[in-house]
Design an enzyme around this catalytic site. Structure first.
Site, short mmCIF file in Angstrom:
data_model
loop_
_atom_site.label_atom_id
_atom_site.label_comp_id
_atom_site.label_asym_id
_atom_site.label_seq_id
_atom_site.Cartn_x
_atom_site.Cartn_y
_atom_site.Cartn_z
CB SER A 57 -7.18 -3.20 12.98
OG SER A 57 -7.74 -1.85 13.60
CB SER A 112 5.04 2.52 2.33
OG SER A 112 3.92 2.52 0.79
N GLY A 142 -9.42 9.07 6.69
CA GLY A 142 -8.35 9.94 7.21
C GLY A 142 -6.54 9.20 7.43
CG PHE A 190 9.24 -2.85 7.39
CD1 PHE A 190 8.39 -2.18 6.03
CD2 PHE A 190 8.18 -4.03 7.19
CE1 PHE A 190 7.19 -3.17 5.55
CE2 PHE A 190 7.73 -4.97 6.62
CZ PHE A 190 7.03 -3.79 5.36
CB THR A 225 3.11 -0.57 -2.16
OG1 THR A 225 4.48 -1.00 -1.96
CG2 THR A 225 3.03 1.21 -2.58
CD GLU A 241 -7.39 0.42 1.39
OE1 GLU A 241 -6.43 0.17 3.21
OE2 GLU A 241 -8.03 1.28 1.76
#
Length: 410
Positions: free
Chosen positions: A263, A163, A155, A409, A391, A389
């Site tokens: 990780s 993202s 979760g 970002f 985009t 996992e």
């Protein structure tokens, strides 16, 4: 705690035996097989045989019905697909990262949803428990997860935090010998049938904490998400926490940042980089065979130049991806694979597989949209793999950040 033994899992007999024979032949244009060790080849052969006998006869029917063949969880455990690179004493297979990769490749050759079932269990549930939990928690959960007695889910993603997982709202509040967990997670593979969840939440100091939450805890629910056009043979749901009491011993003691969940994602993304090659190989193999059998204008369509162009480009891209994955695996075995290198392989190989699925569909013509051939199922599955996992675009920015040192970002 309820186990998977108490759930009403689908049986193999509930699915129709498909008429499509699994005629898959492995393709290795650059003899990458020579780079594998004997244990890699043995693991790959065992998984390939299992996929051909247990998955291929039912997977088209399962996908068409939008139903997960959950009985396969036990089979995945029996072939060592849950945590193959984790230590045996903690329920893993004791193999290396390349073995993990070739196992994921064979599973995704069967179906991306099948590989998701395994990679969530091993990379996103068993791995963080092994790496971050206290010893008692490891001993309590890992052997049963490795054997398939327990099924887990992960979760992290939330309805408004995909993202940008650091913006999560799920939170925990100290309550003496436990934490009180509130919040919701979205797009969670395995959640409706899971016995436990590895959950990431923000504590009262704003730090990201990981924990194991038992599915039978009061206030825990996992409604299934319906209406998917993709990954139809896997089960996906939400996680909802309403004043769920989590014992403090279930909270990972030392990791208190986004480094923890990231990780885990790196471990899963590594497996995807290998797995996508399996889907591409299945599409290429089907297209090649069809091009030699299907005749138009008095000759096999494989004799036409444009068909040969498609096939030649397909095997070229597969070969490049095989070499990329193998090199990444050697770096991972040495503990040298960086998150950015994993991002590059995940992005490249999934996009490669999706493009090959689309070209293979064209070679099959109208038959390519039917369940007699696997290409359309792979194609719609890979549309999801392209964006989960991390985009396609996010992984591009990770590479851009790595090569320039500038954060795109921000």
């Amino acid at each position: 705690m309820p186990t998977t033994q108490t759930k009403q899992f689908t049986k193999k007999e509930d699915f129709h035996q498909a008429s499509r024979e699994d005629r898959f032949q492995f393709h290795d244009y650059y003899l990458v097989e020579d780079l594998l060790e004997d244990d890699h080849k043995l693991a790959r052969a065992a998984v390939r045989d299992w996929v051909k006998s247990e998955v291929s006869p039912i997977i088209e029917d399962a996908a068409m019905r939008g139903e997960c063949p959950t009985h396969l969880f036990r089979g995945l455990a029996e072939i060592g697909a849950f945590g193959p690179s984790l230590p045996v004493e903690y329920g893993g297979g004791g193999m290396d990262e390349i073995a993990y990769g070739v196992i994921m490749q064979e599973l995704e050759r069967g179906d991306s949803g099948l590989r998701s079932m395994a990679s969530v269990q091993g990379s996103l549930v068993m791995y963080p428990i092994y790496k971050y939990a206290n010893e008692a928690t490891k001993r309590k959960y890992l052997p049963k997860l490795g054997s398939g007695e327990f099924i887990g889910c992960f979760g992290l993603t939330e309805p408004n935090a995909g993202s940008d997982p650091a913006s999560m709202l799920t939170n925990i509040v100290d309550d003496g010998d436990a934490y009180i967990l509130n919040g919701a997670k979205m797009w969670i593979s395995n959640s409706p049938v899971a016995d436990l969840a590895v959950v990431w939440a923000r504590d009262e100091e704003g730090k990201i904490r990981g924990m194991v939450v038992d599915a039978d805890s009061p206030g825990f629910s996992a409604p299934e998400i319906h209406g998917k056009w993709s990954l139809r043979a896997s089960v996906t749901g939400e996680l909802v926490f309403e004043d769920v009491r989590v014992p403090k011993e279930n909270v990972f003691p030392d990791i208190k940042s986004m480094r923890g969940p990231l990780s885990c994602l790196n471990k899963a993304r590594y497996g995807i980089a290998w797995g996508a090659i399996g889907a591409a190989l299945d599409c290429y193999d089907s297209a090649l065979r069809y091009s030699l059998e299907r005749e138009q204008f008095g000759k096999p369509i494989g004799q036409f130049q444009l068909t040969q162009k498609k096939l030649a480009e397909m095997i070229t891209e597969i070969t490049k991806a095989q070499l990329l994955a193998w090199r990444l695996g050697t770096l991972a075995n040495r503990g040298e694979a960086t998150p950015a290198q994993i991002s590059m392989a995940k992005r490249n190989n999934v996009n490669m597989a999706l493009e090959i699925a689309r070209e293979a569909r064209q070679i099959h013509g109208g038959m390519g949209i039917t369940s007699e051939y696997p290409v359309m199922r792979h194609m719609i599955n890979l549309e999801t793999v392209l964006t989960y996992e991390g985009t396609h675009d996010i992984h591009l920015l990770i590479t851009g950040h790595d090569v320039t040192g500038l954060n795109g970002f921000a």
